[in-house]
Motif scaffolding. Structure first.
Motif, PDB file in Angstrom:
ATOM      1  N   ASN A 257      10.321  11.568  -4.064  1.00  0.00           N
ATOM      2  CA  ASN A 257       8.849  10.896  -3.939  1.00  0.00           C
ATOM      3  C   ASN A 257       9.840   9.928  -5.087  1.00  0.00           C
ATOM      4  OD1 ASN A 257       6.819  11.662  -2.375  1.00  0.00           O
ATOM      5  ND2 ASN A 257       6.842  13.892  -3.832  1.00  0.00           N
ATOM      6  N   LEU A 258      10.137   8.806  -5.360  1.00  0.00           N
ATOM      7  CA  LEU A 258      11.193   7.756  -6.371  1.00  0.00           C
ATOM      8  C   LEU A 258       9.695   7.541  -6.726  1.00  0.00           C
ATOM      9  CD1 LEU A 258      12.103   5.637  -3.622  1.00  0.00           C
ATOM     10  CD2 LEU A 258      12.946   7.620  -4.972  1.00  0.00           C
ATOM     11  N   ASP A 259       9.821   7.072  -8.005  1.00  0.00           N
ATOM     12  CA  ASP A 259       9.034   6.641  -9.856  1.00  0.00           C
ATOM     13  C   ASP A 259       9.185   5.226  -8.747  1.00  0.00           C
ATOM     14  OD1 ASP A 259       9.175   9.585 -10.786  1.00  0.00           O
ATOM     15  OD2 ASP A 259      11.447   8.852 -11.244  1.00  0.00           O
TER      16      ASP A 259
ATOM     17  N   GLU B  69       6.222  -6.433 -14.724  1.00  0.00           N
ATOM     18  CA  GLU B  69       6.677  -5.661 -16.031  1.00  0.00           C
ATOM     19  C   GLU B  69       5.261  -4.991 -16.631  1.00  0.00           C
ATOM     20  OE1 GLU B  69       4.576  -8.358 -19.975  1.00  0.00           O
ATOM     21  OE2 GLU B  69       7.091  -8.098 -20.042  1.00  0.00           O
ATOM     22  N   GLY B  70       5.999  -3.758 -16.805  1.00  0.00           N
ATOM     23  CA  GLY B  70       4.207  -2.850 -16.607  1.00  0.00           C
ATOM     24  C   GLY B  70       3.829  -2.225 -15.075  1.00  0.00           C
ATOM     25  N   GLY B  71       2.544  -2.048 -15.579  1.00  0.00           N
ATOM     26  CA  GLY B  71       2.180  -1.320 -13.999  1.00  0.00           C
ATOM     27  C   GLY B  71       2.568   0.022 -13.355  1.00  0.00           C
ATOM     28  N   LEU B  72       2.509   0.239 -11.865  1.00  0.00           N
ATOM     29  CA  LEU B  72       3.252   0.929 -11.572  1.00  0.00           C
ATOM     30  C   LEU B  72       3.536   0.278  -9.705  1.00  0.00           C
ATOM     31  CD1 LEU B  72       0.613   4.282 -11.938  1.00  0.00           C
ATOM     32  CD2 LEU B  72       3.152   4.025 -13.170  1.00  0.00           C
ATOM     33  N   TYR B  73       4.295   0.375  -9.987  1.00  0.00           N
ATOM     34  CA  TYR B  73       4.866  -0.773  -8.665  1.00  0.00           C
ATOM     35  C   TYR B  73       5.652   0.131  -7.650  1.00  0.00           C
ATOM     36  CZ  TYR B  73       4.215  -4.939 -12.611  1.00  0.00           C
ATOM     37  OH  TYR B  73       3.671  -5.425 -13.422  1.00  0.00           O
ATOM     38  N   GLY B  74       5.565  -0.702  -6.219  1.00  0.00           N
ATOM     39  CA  GLY B  74       6.385  -0.251  -5.547  1.00  0.00           C
ATOM     40  C   GLY B  74       8.197  -0.353  -5.542  1.00  0.00           C
TER      41      GLY B  74
ATOM     42  N   GLU C  49       8.854   5.958  -0.781  1.00  0.00           N
ATOM     43  CA  GLU C  49       8.555   5.240  -2.350  1.00  0.00           C
ATOM     44  C   GLU C  49       7.468   5.755  -2.445  1.00  0.00           C
ATOM     45  OE1 GLU C  49       7.889   0.671  -2.755  1.00  0.00           O
ATOM     46  OE2 GLU C  49       7.249   1.591  -0.163  1.00  0.00           O
ATOM     47  N   TYR C  50       6.963   4.835  -3.874  1.00  0.00           N
ATOM     48  CA  TYR C  50       5.828   5.127  -4.779  1.00  0.00           C
ATOM     49  C   TYR C  50       4.788   5.438  -4.245  1.00  0.00           C
ATOM     50  CZ  TYR C  50       3.495   5.346  -9.275  1.00  0.00           C
ATOM     51  OH  TYR C  50       1.919   5.966 -10.098  1.00  0.00           O
TER      52      TYR C  50
ATOM     53  N   PHE D 196      17.606   5.337   0.497  1.00  0.00           N
ATOM     54  CA  PHE D 196      16.692   4.664  -0.048  1.00  0.00           C
ATOM     55  C   PHE D 196      15.968   5.403   1.558  1.00  0.00           C
ATOM     56  CE2 PHE D 196      20.936   2.470   0.006  1.00  0.00           C
ATOM     57  CZ  PHE D 196      20.044   1.488  -0.759  1.00  0.00           C
ATOM     58  N   VAL D 197      14.530   4.267   1.124  1.00  0.00           N
ATOM     59  CA  VAL D 197      13.213   4.885   1.339  1.00  0.00           C
ATOM     60  C   VAL D 197      13.084   5.140   3.252  1.00  0.00           C
ATOM     61  CG1 VAL D 197      10.695   4.181   1.784  1.00  0.00           C
ATOM     62  CG2 VAL D 197      12.461   4.169  -0.583  1.00  0.00           C
TER      63      VAL D 197
END
Length: 612
Positions: free
Chosen positions: A300-302, A576-581, A543-544, A515-516
């Motif tokens: 599980n990716l960050d 910047e910021g957030g929980l991106y994919g 992916e996250y 990779f994913v």
């Protein structure tokens, strides 16, 4: 020192080897005018007699030995055996002194007359032992005389005895004779080997098999009852079965491969092997290796990650050692082991003991199982093989001071194969640690010009060595140092090194960037026998799971160019910021410039703006 033709020149050194026999033996000297004597084989106390003329083992015989009073008879221990005399030396005065050999005891000989003789020629008198002194002292034809040895003489009379009578005149007394008198079976006990066998390894976890085979057969039936049967596996220690032979024999722990079972029929009187036969037992490895893949993986990716470095281990075990065969060749390496042995050229110090060898280096652990030894046209003779590691340096030191014995000495009577390579199998592997220099020594004990050479110069890294005290070469020197730079030794080292049996057939190697998505990784493993095993596992990179939809751009991004004066701007540089994919697959950065998203020297110090 070099042999180029069939004319041999040089000092001859004869090496005679004597084997001590650890059982009772008695010396009998020929009676000298003292009357007839009889000696019986009486196992286990007396298994044979050393028989000499009346002068014994060191002295010459005496003059005026009367054939009437110089008589000795040897008899067997039972009716199942007969006496056999084997003469190793013989010398009497020709036409004047003679040894007569009669088939039977005195009574049988007197009754049979001249037909009782088993010596060369015919005796001219009947009733030899009853004749008068005047007749008996007259030299008779038909005896063994001069240098004509009796060789081996075996009785056939009902008693199984042999009787000896000696007649010498008053002058000239040579060395006489030496013989061994023993008993042998009256009827030859013919042993026939069991049929050759091919079996699989058993149990499956073993690199060997317990092989049940028929026992040897004997003709006439039951003739083996007076003897003991034993067998050896590949020349190892004997396993004794005894005089009672079962219909089948189970041989424990026969290793995978082609094995020689040597059956031996042994006379317990002196432990003398009287008959041998060989059986071949081939044990096939039918067990595939065990290859073990890891369990399926979920990664599980960050937030923002698109891949992960994944390391894993694939294990493999087998019932037999995971090794591969190797032949370590010599000069020039590109042509061995097939390079021809020169049939006309061989180095030796006359006919004296001559030593040969070569230094090798191994970068990995090596198990030497044997050699391929080159021999020239008249191949054969007594050889000795040894293996040493060098405790210092890369060449043999004076007096072999830097030698540490790893294997040997193994004495071998070489086959007469003509010109070619003779296979030599070691009785146990010689273990050479990785990073070692080691010296393989081959001693031609006979010095008989049979060691094979290649008509090519040595490789400087692995020169051929020679030594022979008889020629003033007590220490090893190279062929070149003694004037033979155009020759090199013809032999190869045969052994085993650790194998890497695992091969990846799909997926990515351990330590790769996954990779994913799902990547299936498959592997196969082969053992030495060619048995195959496979395994697979999945690496699922996810992916996250819950990226944000709120995209925020950095207020200001400063970009540095690489050595090529370019830079690539990705989503992770802008957002910047957030929980991106995954930045690479979910977001696209567009910079409105003539070069798109690639920054080049043309826009150094420029400022651009964009919208998230």
């Amino acid at each position: 020192m070099k042999k180029r033709t069939l004319t041999y020149l040089g000092m001859v050194l004869l090496n005679v080897l004597f084997a001590a026999q650890m059982f009772a033996q008695t010396t009998v000297n020929m009676p000298y005018n003292t009357g007839a004597a009889t000696f019986n084989i009486a196992p286990p106390a007396t298994c044979f007699y050393n028989f000499f003329d009346n002068g014994g083992s060191a002295g010459n015989y005496s003059a005026s030995s009367s054939p009437v009073t110089s008589i000795v008879t040897f008899c067997p221990s039972s009716a199942a055996s007969v006496i056999s005399a084997n003469f190793s030396s013989f010398a009497t005065e020709n036409t004047f002194d003679a040894l007569y050999i009669y088939n039977g005891n005195v009574a049988e000989t007197n009754a049979a007359g001249p037909n009782a003789s088993i010596s060369v020629g015919n005796l001219v008198q009947a009733n030899q032992f009853n004749s008068g002194s005047a007749q008996a002292s007259t030299f008779r034809a038909g005896g063994f005389q001069g240098g004509t040895s009796p060789g081996v003489r075996t009785a056939t009379a009902a008693s199984g005895c042999l009787t000896f009578q000696f007649d010498s005149d008053s002058s000239v007394q040579p060395a006489g004779w030496a013989a061994v008198v023993a008993q042998v079976p009256r009827v030859a006990c013919v042993m026939t080997a069991p049929a050759n066998l091919t079996v699989g390894n058993s149990p499956a976890t073993a690199c060997a098999a317990n092989v049940t085979t028929a026992a040897p057969s004997f003709a006439p039936a039951g003739c083996n009852s007076a003897f003991s049967l034993q067998y050896r596996v590949n020349g190892g220690a004997p396993v004794v079965i005894g005089s009672v032979v079962p219909a089948t024999v189970t041989i424990l722990g026969v290793p995978v491969g082609v094995n020689t079972i040597r059956w031996e029929l042994v006379d317990p009187c002196g432990n003398v092997v009287i008959s041998t036969v060989n059986q071949t037992v081939t044990v096939n490895d039918t067990t595939p290796p065990t290859i073990t893949c890891p369990a399926d993986m979920v990664i599980n990716l960050d937030a923002g990650e698109c891949s992960s470095i994944v390391s894993y281990t694939v294990g493999v075990t087998d019932n037999c050692p995971l090794v591969e065969n190797i032949i370590i060749t010599q000069n020039p390496p590109s042509n061995n082991p097939a390079q021809a042995v020169d049939a006309a050229q061989s180095l030796n110090c006359g006919f004296a003991q001559t030593k040969f060898g070569r230094v090798f280096f191994t970068a990995e652990d090596l198990s030497i199982t044997g050699l391929q030894v080159g021999q020239r046209t008249n191949g054969g003779g007594a050889y000795t093989f040894s293996v040493y590691t060098l405790t210092s340096g890369t060449t043999p030191a004076a007096g072999n001071a830097n030698f540490s014995l790893v294997y040997g000495p193994q004495n071998v009577t070489m086959p007469n194969i003509g010109t070619g390579y003779a296979p030599i199998t070691f009785t146990a592997p010689a273990a050479i640690p990785a990073g070692s220099y080691y010296f393989v020594e081959i001693i031609d004990q006979d010095g008989n010009y049979t060691m094979g050479n290649i008509a090519a110069a040595d490789n400087a890294a692995t020169p051929s060595y020679i030594a022979s005290a008889a020629c003033g070469l007590p220490n090893y020197g190279t062929f070149a140092s003694v004037g033979f730079s155009g020759l090199s030794l013809a032999f190869n080292v045969v052994g085993l090194v650790a194998a890497d049996p695992v091969n990846q057939t799909s997926g990515l190697p351990s330590g790769s960037e996954f990779f994913v998505g799902v990547t299936t990784n498959c592997f196969e493993a082969f053992d030495v026998a060619g048995n195959q095993s496979t395994c697979c596992f999945d690496v699922d990179v996810r992916e996250y799971a819950h990226p944000t939809n709120q995209l925020v751009c950095n207020d200001q991004v400063q970009v540095s160019l690489d050595e090529n004066c370019t830079a690539e701007i990705g989503a992770d540089d802008i957002l910047e910021g957030g929980l991106y994919g995954c930045y690479d697959t979910r977001y696209t950065v567009m910079i409105i410039t003539p070069m798109g998203g690639r920054i080049s020297p043309a826009v150094v110090n420029s400022t651009y703006s964009g919208n998230g």
